[in-house]
Design a protein around this motif. Sequence first.
Motif, PDB file in Angstrom:
ATOM      1  N   HIS A  25       0.717  -1.279  -0.086  1.00 37.95           N
ATOM      2  CA  HIS A  25      -0.087   0.127  -0.122  1.00 37.95           C
ATOM      3  C   HIS A  25       0.869   0.994   0.189  1.00 37.95           C
ATOM      4  CE1 HIS A  25      -3.768   2.269   0.659  1.00 37.95           C
ATOM      5  NE2 HIS A  25      -2.954   3.022   1.528  1.00 37.95           N
ATOM      6  N   LEU A  26       1.867   1.161   1.040  1.00 38.46           N
ATOM      7  CA  LEU A  26       3.136   2.465   0.804  1.00 38.46           C
ATOM      8  C   LEU A  26       3.442   2.722  -0.418  1.00 38.46           C
ATOM      9  CD1 LEU A  26       4.456   2.110   4.587  1.00 38.46           C
ATOM     10  CD2 LEU A  26       2.852   3.676   3.521  1.00 38.46           C
ATOM     11  N   LYS A  27       3.899   1.604  -1.179  1.00 45.87           N
ATOM     12  CA  LYS A  27       4.499   1.535  -2.637  1.00 45.87           C
ATOM     13  C   LYS A  27       3.598   2.289  -3.527  1.00 45.87           C
ATOM     14  CE  LYS A  27       7.518  -2.299  -1.805  1.00 45.87           C
ATOM     15  NZ  LYS A  27       7.674  -3.776  -2.155  1.00 45.87           N
ATOM     16  N   ASP A  28       2.402   1.869  -3.571  1.00 50.80           N
ATOM     17  CA  ASP A  28       1.176   2.357  -4.404  1.00 50.80           C
ATOM     18  C   ASP A  28       1.183   3.966  -4.122  1.00 50.80           C
ATOM     19  OD1 ASP A  28       0.693   0.045  -5.420  1.00 50.80           O
ATOM     20  OD2 ASP A  28      -1.147  -0.483  -4.324  1.00 50.80           O
ATOM     21  N   LEU A  29       1.163   4.419  -2.765  1.00 47.91           N
ATOM     22  CA  LEU A  29       0.966   5.715  -2.290  1.00 47.91           C
ATOM     23  C   LEU A  29       2.107   6.499  -2.755  1.00 47.91           C
ATOM     24  CD1 LEU A  29      -0.410   5.554   1.200  1.00 47.91           C
ATOM     25  CD2 LEU A  29      -1.618   6.199  -0.624  1.00 47.91           C
ATOM     26  N   ALA A  30       3.377   5.936  -2.742  1.00 49.98           N
ATOM     27  CA  ALA A  30       4.624   6.601  -3.245  1.00 49.98           C
ATOM     28  C   ALA A  30       4.711   6.868  -4.827  1.00 49.98           C
ATOM     29  CB  ALA A  30       5.626   5.999  -2.825  1.00 49.98           C
ATOM     30  N   ARG A  31       4.143   5.918  -5.595  1.00 51.18           N
ATOM     31  CA  ARG A  31       4.051   6.048  -6.770  1.00 51.18           C
ATOM     32  C   ARG A  31       3.131   7.077  -7.164  1.00 51.18           C
ATOM     33  NH1 ARG A  31       5.129   0.446  -6.710  1.00 51.18           N
ATOM     34  NH2 ARG A  31       3.103  -0.259  -6.537  1.00 51.18           N
ATOM     35  N   GLN A  32       1.864   7.093  -6.463  1.00 52.14           N
ATOM     36  CA  GLN A  32       0.825   8.060  -6.851  1.00 52.14           C
ATOM     37  C   GLN A  32       1.093   9.381  -6.581  1.00 52.14           C
ATOM     38  OE1 GLN A  32      -2.844   6.910  -4.517  1.00 52.14           O
ATOM     39  NE2 GLN A  32      -2.674   4.853  -5.515  1.00 52.14           N
ATOM     40  N   ASP A  33       2.007   9.749  -5.506  1.00 51.75           N
ATOM     41  CA  ASP A  33       2.502  11.098  -5.099  1.00 51.75           C
ATOM     42  C   ASP A  33       3.655  11.386  -5.767  1.00 51.75           C
ATOM     43  OD1 ASP A  33       0.123  11.756  -3.762  1.00 51.75           O
ATOM     44  OD2 ASP A  33       0.941  10.508  -1.995  1.00 51.75           O
ATOM     45  N   ALA A  34       4.151  10.552  -6.617  1.00 51.65           N
ATOM     46  CA  ALA A  34       5.604  10.807  -7.314  1.00 51.65           C
ATOM     47  C   ALA A  34       6.767  11.073  -6.079  1.00 51.65           C
ATOM     48  CB  ALA A  34       5.356  12.152  -8.333  1.00 51.65           C
ATOM     49  N   CYS A  35       6.561  10.123  -5.390  1.00 50.08           N
ATOM     50  CA  CYS A  35       7.948  10.007  -4.360  1.00 50.08           C
ATOM     51  C   CYS A  35       9.171   9.124  -4.928  1.00 50.08           C
ATOM     52  CB  CYS A  35       7.401   9.569  -3.108  1.00 50.08           C
ATOM     53  SG  CYS A  35       6.296  10.358  -2.165  1.00 50.08           S
ATOM     54  N   ASN A  36      10.309   9.756  -4.804  1.00 44.46           N
ATOM     55  CA  ASN A  36      11.550   8.946  -5.130  1.00 44.46           C
ATOM     56  C   ASN A  36      11.885   7.951  -4.367  1.00 44.46           C
ATOM     57  OD1 ASN A  36      11.852  10.981  -7.391  1.00 44.46           O
ATOM     58  ND2 ASN A  36      12.638  12.468  -5.781  1.00 44.46           N
ATOM     59  N   THR A  37      11.452   8.250  -3.268  1.00 41.52           N
ATOM     60  CA  THR A  37      11.939   7.181  -1.971  1.00 41.52           C
ATOM     61  C   THR A  37      10.912   6.968  -1.024  1.00 41.52           C
ATOM     62  OG1 THR A  37      14.017   7.905  -2.394  1.00 41.52           O
ATOM     63  CG2 THR A  37      13.694   6.796  -0.369  1.00 41.52           C
ATOM     64  N   ILE A  38      10.779   5.885  -0.234  1.00 40.94           N
ATOM     65  CA  ILE A  38      10.058   5.576   0.890  1.00 40.94           C
ATOM     66  C   ILE A  38      10.862   5.557   2.171  1.00 40.94           C
ATOM     67  CG2 ILE A  38       8.529   4.311   2.021  1.00 40.94           C
ATOM     68  CD1 ILE A  38       7.469   3.322  -0.680  1.00 40.94           C
ATOM     69  N   ARG A  39      10.835   6.336   3.145  1.00 39.44           N
ATOM     70  CA  ARG A  39      11.638   6.014   4.324  1.00 39.44           C
ATOM     71  C   ARG A  39      10.835   5.707   5.620  1.00 39.44           C
ATOM     72  NH1 ARG A  39      14.731  10.916   7.301  1.00 39.44           N
ATOM     73  NH2 ARG A  39      12.749  11.693   7.430  1.00 39.44           N
ATOM     74  N   ILE A  40      11.201   4.406   5.833  1.00 39.14           N
ATOM     75  CA  ILE A  40      10.669   3.947   7.279  1.00 39.14           C
ATOM     76  C   ILE A  40      11.496   4.302   8.552  1.00 39.14           C
ATOM     77  CG2 ILE A  40       9.305   1.938   8.372  1.00 39.14           C
ATOM     78  CD1 ILE A  40       8.919   0.876   5.373  1.00 39.14           C
ATOM     79  N   TRP A  41      10.778   5.119   9.249  1.00 36.24           N
ATOM     80  CA  TRP A  41      11.810   5.240  10.464  1.00 36.24           C
ATOM     81  C   TRP A  41      12.062   3.975  11.359  1.00 36.24           C
ATOM     82  CZ3 TRP A  41      11.882  10.585  13.236  1.00 36.24           C
ATOM     83  CH2 TRP A  41      11.680  11.766  12.154  1.00 36.24           C
ATOM     84  N   THR A  42      13.513   4.147  11.621  1.00 34.93           N
ATOM     85  CA  THR A  42      13.882   2.967  12.753  1.00 34.93           C
ATOM     86  C   THR A  42      14.338   3.700  13.747  1.00 34.93           C
ATOM     87  OG1 THR A  42      15.839   2.678  11.655  1.00 34.93           O
ATOM     88  CG2 THR A  42      14.054   1.174  10.942  1.00 34.93           C
ATOM     89  N   LEU A  43      13.818   3.749  15.199  1.00 41.82           N
ATOM     90  CA  LEU A  43      14.327   4.458  16.204  1.00 41.82           C
ATOM     91  C   LEU A  43      15.145   3.573  17.194  1.00 41.82           C
ATOM     92  CD1 LEU A  43      10.981   6.655  16.453  1.00 41.82           C
ATOM     93  CD2 LEU A  43      13.129   7.067  15.216  1.00 41.82           C
ATOM     94  N   GLY A  44      15.498   2.583  17.034  1.00 42.25           N
ATOM     95  CA  GLY A  44      16.274   1.902  18.129  1.00 42.25           C
ATOM     96  C   GLY A  44      15.545   1.784  19.363  1.00 42.25           C
ATOM     97  N   GLN A  45      16.112   2.291  20.255  1.00 39.59           N
ATOM     98  CA  GLN A  45      15.685   2.082  21.639  1.00 39.59           C
ATOM     99  C   GLN A  45      14.778   3.209  21.895  1.00 39.59           C
ATOM    100  OE1 GLN A  45      16.318  -0.080  23.756  1.00 39.59           O
ATOM    101  NE2 GLN A  45      17.843  -1.238  22.127  1.00 39.59           N
ATOM    102  N   ASN A  46      14.418   3.999  21.029  1.00 43.19           N
ATOM    103  CA  ASN A  46      13.569   5.031  21.230  1.00 43.19           C
ATOM    104  C   ASN A  46      12.019   4.619  20.946  1.00 43.19           C
ATOM    105  OD1 ASN A  46      15.488   7.173  21.929  1.00 43.19           O
ATOM    106  ND2 ASN A  46      15.759   7.582  19.674  1.00 43.19           N
ATOM    107  N   ASP A  47      11.134   5.436  21.524  1.00 46.35           N
ATOM    108  CA  ASP A  47       9.894   5.141  20.855  1.00 46.35           C
ATOM    109  C   ASP A  47       9.248   5.961  19.818  1.00 46.35           C
ATOM    110  OD1 ASP A  47       8.212   7.180  22.106  1.00 46.35           O
ATOM    111  OD2 ASP A  47       8.294   6.110  24.131  1.00 46.35           O
ATOM    112  N   TRP A  48       8.166   5.623  19.412  1.00 40.31           N
ATOM    113  CA  TRP A  48       7.755   6.583  18.450  1.00 40.31           C
ATOM    114  C   TRP A  48       6.812   7.632  18.771  1.00 40.31           C
ATOM    115  CZ3 TRP A  48       7.264   1.349  15.353  1.00 40.31           C
ATOM    116  CH2 TRP A  48       8.245   1.460  14.362  1.00 40.31           C
ATOM    117  N   SER A  49       6.748   7.927  20.127  1.00 45.86           N
ATOM    118  CA  SER A  49       6.028   9.280  20.715  1.00 45.86           C
ATOM    119  C   SER A  49       6.792  10.590  19.631  1.00 45.86           C
ATOM    120  CB  SER A  49       6.190   9.371  22.143  1.00 45.86           C
ATOM    121  OG  SER A  49       5.506   8.151  22.774  1.00 45.86           O
TER     122      SER A  49
END
Length: 151
Positions: free
Chosen positions: A105-129
């Motif tokens: 789904h994210l790949k489809d959204l990226a193509r629709q919005d002409a995005c060059n890249t998808i970045r999925i955050w990885t935060l290690g020991q942090n949380d996503w707050s």
Amino acid sequence: MQQSYKIGRITAAQIDRAYLLVNRVAPKLDLDAWRAFCREILAQKRQAIDRDDIVIAVNPAGYVQGLCSHAVRNHPFHGRILDVSIFVVTSAADEAGIAGSLLDHLKDLARQDACNTIRIWTLGQNDWSRPLRDRQIDQPDHGVLMIPVAA
């Protein structure tokens, strides 16, 4: 066990159920703050650049089993990207299937919005707050980059 998941934008009726997933990766985020974040997103009729949106994966029984928060952003190094600040999946039997459905789904959204890249955050020991509060788009060390290839 590959199931069929419905992937789509979060609805008002799904906000509290989705909090059960978000709370696992952002334990400092309280339910009221999550509700406010989601209501602000749902108030937007059209997704604008730099504005977050939330998609969820729902199994055939109606349970929320995956969630992504994403926005189209202009990155100083990568150009136009689909920035996925939250990506969480929960399943006792099919984490790979849920994650794959969300990624498709994210790949489809990226193509629709002409995005060059998808970045999925990885935060290690942090949380996503933090990503819910801070928009540090130019941080090169936050995440895994994917190039959405044509379908």
